[in-house]
Motif scaffolding. Structure first.
Motif, PDB file in Angstrom:
ATOM      1  N   TRP A  65      91.873  -3.891  58.721  1.00  0.00           N
ATOM      2  CA  TRP A  65      92.737  -2.489  59.040  1.00  0.00           C
ATOM      3  C   TRP A  65      92.416  -2.061  60.565  1.00  0.00           C
ATOM      4  O   TRP A  65      93.325  -1.603  61.479  1.00  0.00           O
ATOM      5  N   THR A  66      91.161  -1.841  60.735  1.00  0.00           N
ATOM      6  CA  THR A  66      90.590  -1.371  62.229  1.00  0.00           C
ATOM      7  C   THR A  66      90.946  -2.208  63.304  1.00  0.00           C
ATOM      8  O   THR A  66      91.620  -1.858  64.372  1.00  0.00           O
ATOM      9  N   ASN A 102      90.508  -1.165  50.443  1.00  0.00           N
ATOM     10  CA  ASN A 102      89.754  -0.114  50.939  1.00  0.00           C
ATOM     11  C   ASN A 102      91.024   0.780  51.282  1.00  0.00           C
ATOM     12  O   ASN A 102      91.224   0.735  52.585  1.00  0.00           O
ATOM     13  N   ASP A 137      91.408   4.222  51.840  1.00  0.00           N
ATOM     14  CA  ASP A 137      90.866   5.053  52.911  1.00  0.00           C
ATOM     15  C   ASP A 137      91.103   4.336  54.492  1.00  0.00           C
ATOM     16  O   ASP A 137      91.780   4.996  55.227  1.00  0.00           O
ATOM     17  N   GLU A 138      90.631   3.295  54.228  1.00  0.00           N
ATOM     18  CA  GLU A 138      90.375   2.452  55.687  1.00  0.00           C
ATOM     19  C   GLU A 138      91.852   2.171  56.213  1.00  0.00           C
ATOM     20  O   GLU A 138      92.351   2.230  57.249  1.00  0.00           O
ATOM     21  N   ALA A 161      94.212   3.695  59.438  1.00  0.00           N
ATOM     22  CA  ALA A 161      94.653   2.694  60.322  1.00  0.00           C
ATOM     23  C   ALA A 161      96.266   2.694  60.447  1.00  0.00           C
ATOM     24  O   ALA A 161      96.731   2.887  61.501  1.00  0.00           O
TER      25      ALA A 161
END
Length: 185
Positions: free
Chosen positions: A72-73, A107, A109-110, A114
């Motif tokens: 994601w990041t 995940n 939240d991640e 993103a």
């Protein structure tokens, strides 16, 4: 001859040395068939690097593989770079195609953070309700209550009975112990 790893490595190295995007694409396809996510991602990245900028197919595949593999990041910057110069319609089409991948993230939240970063970089802000709703959830995760509320209010302006938007807004207020009268309704 059944030597998938050797075939992949040979094609990957050949693509790098010849700078032929078609060979990189084939290496990626072999890695996908072999269910090797890291190798398929590496080959897709090489394919994209070797492909002329006028052809978006390789970039879309590369970004999709980033999402599938839940990087994601790492996906934010290349996605923004890709979508920044696309039409609003094209951006929305791409985001709607990959939206289920964000919704199914391990995940959450991640993934939401993103997604919010990606969408917030694109001007003008989308009017698509599915994209706007996920963007709002991401803004809440980022602690940007004002942007979350703006996005949800925009959804409610177009559909005052949008249960998801009303629910998200109500819970956001209630969780923060603010505007409780509004949260109730």
């Amino acid at each position: 001859r059944g030597e998938v790893a050797a075939a992949y490595q040979t094609l990957f190295n050949l693509a790098r040395s010849t700078k032929d995007p078609r060979i990189a694409q084939r290496a990626m396809e072999i890695a996908l068939m072999a269910k090797s996510p890291k190798s398929s991602l590496d080959a897709a990245k090489l394919w994209d690097e070797l492909t002329p900028p006028t052809d978006n197919t390789s970039r879309e595949v590369y970004l999709t593989l980033l999402f599938i593999n839940q990087y994601w990041t790492d996906s934010v910057e290349p996605t923004v770079k890709f979508l920044r110069y696309e039409s609003v319609k094209k951006r929305d089409e791409f985001l709607k195609q990959v939206l289920p991948l964000f919704n199914k993230a391990d995940n959450q939240d991640e993934a939401l953070l993103a997604f919010a970063k990606i969408v917030s970089e694109l001007k003008p802000l989308t009017k698509d309700s599915e994209i706007l709703f996920l963007y709002a959830l991401g803004q809440e995760k980022a602690g940007n209550l004002e942007k979350m509320e703006d996005a949800l209010q925009s959804l409610l302006k177009n559909n005052p009975n949008d249960a998801n938007a009303l629910n998200a807004l109500g819970y956001a207020f209630a969780d923060r112990n603010i505007r409780l009268t509004e949260a109730l309704y």
